[in-house]
Design a protein around this motif. Structure first.
Motif, PDB file in Angstrom:
ATOM      1  N   ARG A  29     -16.102   8.357 -65.312  1.00 44.21           N
ATOM      2  CA  ARG A  29     -14.829   7.867 -64.797  1.00 44.21           C
ATOM      3  C   ARG A  29     -14.055   7.193 -65.931  1.00 44.21           C
ATOM      4  O   ARG A  29     -14.553   6.259 -66.551  1.00 44.21           O
ATOM      5  CB  ARG A  29     -15.042   6.864 -63.654  1.00 44.21           C
ATOM      6  CG  ARG A  29     -15.525   7.495 -62.359  1.00 44.21           C
ATOM      7  CD  ARG A  29     -15.549   6.465 -61.232  1.00 44.21           C
ATOM      8  NE  ARG A  29     -15.856   7.076 -59.950  1.00 44.21           N
ATOM      9  CZ  ARG A  29     -17.069   7.148 -59.423  1.00 44.21           C
ATOM     10  NH1 ARG A  29     -18.096   6.643 -60.093  1.00 44.21           N
ATOM     11  NH2 ARG A  29     -17.268   7.716 -58.254  1.00 44.21           N
ATOM     12  N   VAL A  30     -12.851   7.657 -66.162  1.00 42.83           N
ATOM     13  CA  VAL A  30     -11.972   7.088 -67.187  1.00 42.83           C
ATOM     14  C   VAL A  30     -10.838   6.368 -66.478  1.00 42.83           C
ATOM     15  O   VAL A  30     -10.313   6.844 -65.467  1.00 42.83           O
ATOM     16  CB  VAL A  30     -11.431   8.187 -68.119  1.00 42.83           C
ATOM     17  CG1 VAL A  30     -10.394   7.626 -69.085  1.00 42.83           C
ATOM     18  CG2 VAL A  30     -12.581   8.839 -68.886  1.00 42.83           C
ATOM     19  N   GLY A  31     -10.461   5.204 -66.986  1.00 48.82           N
ATOM     20  CA  GLY A  31      -9.419   4.409 -66.369  1.00 48.82           C
ATOM     21  C   GLY A  31      -8.024   4.870 -66.750  1.00 48.82           C
ATOM     22  O   GLY A  31      -7.827   5.666 -67.671  1.00 48.82           O
ATOM     23  N   ARG A  59      -9.403  -0.540 -58.702  1.00 48.85           N
ATOM     24  CA  ARG A  59     -10.096  -1.750 -59.140  1.00 48.85           C
ATOM     25  C   ARG A  59      -9.706  -2.008 -60.590  1.00 48.85           C
ATOM     26  O   ARG A  59      -9.411  -1.075 -61.337  1.00 48.85           O
ATOM     27  CB  ARG A  59     -11.620  -1.582 -59.051  1.00 48.85           C
ATOM     28  CG  ARG A  59     -12.155  -1.324 -57.643  1.00 48.85           C
ATOM     29  CD  ARG A  59     -12.033  -2.568 -56.762  1.00 48.85           C
ATOM     30  NE  ARG A  59     -12.707  -2.397 -55.478  1.00 48.85           N
ATOM     31  CZ  ARG A  59     -12.181  -1.809 -54.420  1.00 48.85           C
ATOM     32  NH1 ARG A  59     -10.952  -1.308 -54.484  1.00 48.85           N
ATOM     33  NH2 ARG A  59     -12.863  -1.705 -53.281  1.00 48.85           N
ATOM     34  N   PRO A  60      -9.724  -3.268 -61.017  1.00 44.28           N
ATOM     35  CA  PRO A  60      -9.272  -3.556 -62.384  1.00 44.28           C
ATOM     36  C   PRO A  60     -10.137  -2.967 -63.474  1.00 44.28           C
ATOM     37  O   PRO A  60      -9.697  -2.888 -64.623  1.00 44.28           O
ATOM     38  CB  PRO A  60      -9.282  -5.092 -62.441  1.00 44.28           C
ATOM     39  CG  PRO A  60     -10.147  -5.530 -61.310  1.00 44.28           C
ATOM     40  CD  PRO A  60     -10.012  -4.489 -60.250  1.00 44.28           C
ATOM     41  N   THR A  94      -8.988  -8.908 -49.879  1.00 47.53           N
ATOM     42  CA  THR A  94      -9.431  -7.579 -50.271  1.00 47.53           C
ATOM     43  C   THR A  94     -10.624  -7.722 -51.204  1.00 47.53           C
ATOM     44  O   THR A  94     -10.775  -8.719 -51.910  1.00 47.53           O
ATOM     45  CB  THR A  94      -8.325  -6.811 -51.008  1.00 47.53           C
ATOM     46  OG1 THR A  94      -7.954  -7.546 -52.181  1.00 47.53           O
ATOM     47  CG2 THR A  94      -7.116  -6.618 -50.127  1.00 47.53           C
ATOM     48  N   GLU A  95     -11.462  -6.717 -51.205  1.00 47.21           N
ATOM     49  CA  GLU A  95     -12.627  -6.732 -52.093  1.00 47.21           C
ATOM     50  C   GLU A  95     -12.178  -6.405 -53.505  1.00 47.21           C
ATOM     51  O   GLU A  95     -11.576  -5.381 -53.760  1.00 47.21           O
ATOM     52  CB  GLU A  95     -13.642  -5.694 -51.632  1.00 47.21           C
ATOM     53  CG  GLU A  95     -14.870  -5.620 -52.530  1.00 47.21           C
ATOM     54  CD  GLU A  95     -15.770  -4.467 -52.161  1.00 47.21           C
ATOM     55  OE1 GLU A  95     -16.733  -4.237 -52.906  1.00 47.21           O
ATOM     56  OE2 GLU A  95     -15.511  -3.807 -51.152  1.00 47.21           O
ATOM     57  N   THR A  96     -12.432  -7.288 -54.440  1.00 45.64           N
ATOM     58  CA  THR A  96     -12.094  -7.065 -55.838  1.00 45.64           C
ATOM     59  C   THR A  96     -13.350  -7.240 -56.672  1.00 45.64           C
ATOM     60  O   THR A  96     -14.076  -8.212 -56.510  1.00 45.64           O
ATOM     61  CB  THR A  96     -11.009  -8.051 -56.308  1.00 45.64           C
ATOM     62  OG1 THR A  96      -9.855  -7.865 -55.499  1.00 45.64           O
ATOM     63  CG2 THR A  96     -10.643  -7.810 -57.760  1.00 45.64           C
ATOM     64  N   ALA A  97     -13.602  -6.313 -57.548  1.00 48.89           N
ATOM     65  CA  ALA A  97     -14.787  -6.396 -58.390  1.00 48.89           C
ATOM     66  C   ALA A  97     -14.786  -7.703 -59.178  1.00 48.89           C
ATOM     67  O   ALA A  97     -13.752  -8.179 -59.625  1.00 48.89           O
ATOM     68  CB  ALA A  97     -14.815  -5.207 -59.351  1.00 48.89           C
ATOM     69  N   ILE A 151      -1.860  -7.347 -58.351  1.00 54.55           N
ATOM     70  CA  ILE A 151      -1.973  -8.489 -59.265  1.00 54.55           C
ATOM     71  C   ILE A 151      -3.301  -8.454 -60.010  1.00 54.55           C
ATOM     72  O   ILE A 151      -3.373  -8.693 -61.218  1.00 54.55           O
ATOM     73  CB  ILE A 151      -1.826  -9.812 -58.490  1.00 54.55           C
ATOM     74  CG1 ILE A 151      -0.378  -9.999 -58.033  1.00 54.55           C
ATOM     75  CG2 ILE A 151      -2.271 -11.000 -59.352  1.00 54.55           C
ATOM     76  CD1 ILE A 151      -0.174 -11.191 -57.112  1.00 54.55           C
ATOM     77  N   SER A 152      -4.376  -8.142 -59.289  1.00 53.38           N
ATOM     78  CA  SER A 152      -5.700  -8.125 -59.914  1.00 53.38           C
ATOM     79  C   SER A 152      -5.818  -7.037 -60.976  1.00 53.38           C
ATOM     80  O   SER A 152      -6.755  -7.054 -61.771  1.00 53.38           O
ATOM     81  CB  SER A 152      -6.790  -7.934 -58.849  1.00 53.38           C
ATOM     82  OG  SER A 152      -6.834  -6.585 -58.378  1.00 53.38           O
ATOM     83  N   CYS A 153      -4.860  -6.116 -61.002  1.00 56.30           N
ATOM     84  CA  CYS A 153      -4.886  -5.003 -61.963  1.00 56.30           C
ATOM     85  C   CYS A 153      -3.816  -5.122 -63.042  1.00 56.30           C
ATOM     86  O   CYS A 153      -3.578  -4.166 -63.788  1.00 56.30           O
ATOM     87  CB  CYS A 153      -4.711  -3.679 -61.223  1.00 56.30           C
ATOM     88  SG  CYS A 153      -6.046  -3.263 -60.078  1.00 56.30           S
ATOM     89  N   ILE A 154      -3.154  -6.273 -63.138  1.00 53.01           N
ATOM     90  CA  ILE A 154      -2.115  -6.455 -64.150  1.00 53.01           C
ATOM     91  C   ILE A 154      -2.730  -6.918 -65.462  1.00 53.01           C
ATOM     92  O   ILE A 154      -3.555  -7.841 -65.490  1.00 53.01           O
ATOM     93  CB  ILE A 154      -1.059  -7.479 -63.681  1.00 53.01           C
ATOM     94  CG1 ILE A 154      -0.197  -6.892 -62.555  1.00 53.01           C
ATOM     95  CG2 ILE A 154      -0.166  -7.911 -64.841  1.00 53.01           C
ATOM     96  CD1 ILE A 154       0.810  -7.878 -61.984  1.00 53.01           C
TER      97      ILE A 154
END
Length: 329
Positions: free
Chosen positions: A261-263, A293-294, A5-8, A66-69
């Protein structure tokens, strides 16, 4: 079959998006916020049984999770050695043979989150990885230490090299409806963070109502929060789907009004892979793919990683394994 997957490449929001500069506090807008609690609960209740992904698509979604943990240790007995082991897990969150089978080599978590005293050991352990260090601050978890000390704690963590600061708001400002005080507090915290990005922890389980959650979310974003976060993980009630829906709708409305954009970060109580999939599906439906995205979404969890790794092993080998095979250090 590849499931890449595309991850920043970067995890920090201000490097990909214009940083939320905040806007003047509009008390009329805050007072006009209303939440239909029964409708929110009905909507949130439909997701677990209605949204699912299978096979390689599920594996891809779990890799994205996982990439966002934010891999976290916030214990009184934390040591530099424990943090170093956690950082090693952050660098390689899934066993190398599984990553190779999934063609996901290079996958890392979103950040490592620690207390202030552990920022320097975490920085050393993560050197060259590109993984940010987040520090909890401002009298975490209660947020009741003197205000000047909370500001000093932020500044000290930033000086130690923290890339992100997770601050806790003063719940009393929300419970008494003192929105000006909350706004001023958040602005001061934002200024003290400097270039480090700031996550505002609302402690939603202690705010009394979903309307208060929505109003507190809006005020913190108006004051310049880069992320809004549900909980410290220490409250009796932490992240829930109704709270998440309310906070996501607030983020969507703020983006529509300001272009910023706020996370979002749910924290506490998310320990199963299937729960992560539900949260990801809600993000996708309410905010769209950009938030998957993370730099704009994080899970505040550590036990979640072990269950995801078990699911990925099942996908790669057809067999489930014992949880102890997937330690967090």
């Amino acid at each position: 079959m590849t499931i890449r997957t595309e991850t920043a490449q970067t995890h920090l929001p201000q490097t990909l998006e214009p940083r939320n500069a905040g806007v003047p506090l509009d008390l009329d807008q805050v007072a006009g916020v209303a939440v239909n609690t029964s409708a929110v609960e009905r909507r949130a209740g439909t997701l677990p049984g209605r949204r699912t992904v299978k096979k390689e698509f599920q594996a891809a979604w779990l890799c994205r999770a996982i990439s966002c943990i934010d891999l976290t240790t916030l214990s009184g007995d934390d040591t530099a050695g424990r943090v170093a082991r956690l950082c090693a897990k952050a660098r390689q969150p899934v066993r190398a043979d599984l990553l190779e089978a999934l063609e996901m080599e290079g996958l890392t978590v979103g950040a490592v989150c620690v207390y202030h005293d552990m920022v320097a050991p975490a920085r050393r352990a993560l050197e060259g990885s590109g993984i940010p260090v987040a520090a909890v601050s401002t009298g975490f978890p209660a947020g009741l230490s003197p205000f000047h000390l909370r500001l000093a704690e932020i500044e000290a963590s930033v000086a130690q090299g923290a890339d992100e600061i997770d601050i806790v708001i003063s719940r009393r400002h929300v419970l008494t409806g003192d929105w000006q005080a909350l706004y001023d507090e958040m602005r001061a915290f934002r200024a003290a963070c400097g270039a480090a990005h700031v996550k505002a922890i609302l402690a939603t389980g202690e705010l009394g109502s979903l309307r208060n959650v929505a109003r507190a979310s809006l005020v913190c974003m108006m004051a310049g929060a880069d992320f809004i976060k549900t909980s410290t993980g220490k409250e009796s009630v932490n992240a829930t789907l109704p709270v998440t829906l309310v906070m996501l709708r607030a983020i969507r409305a703020y983006h529509a009004a300001t272009g910023y954009r706020v996370g979002y970060k749910p924290a506490g109580g998310i320990s199963k892979a299937k729960d992560a999939l539900v949260y990801l599906s809600m993000i996708k439906e309410e905010l769209g793919d950009r938030w998957l995205r993370p730099d704009l979404f994080r899970f505040g969890a550590s036990s979640l990683l072990a269950d995801i790794e078990r699911q990925l092993e099942h996908h790669a080998t057809g067999r489930y394994s014992a949880g102890w095979r997937h330690g967090l250090g």
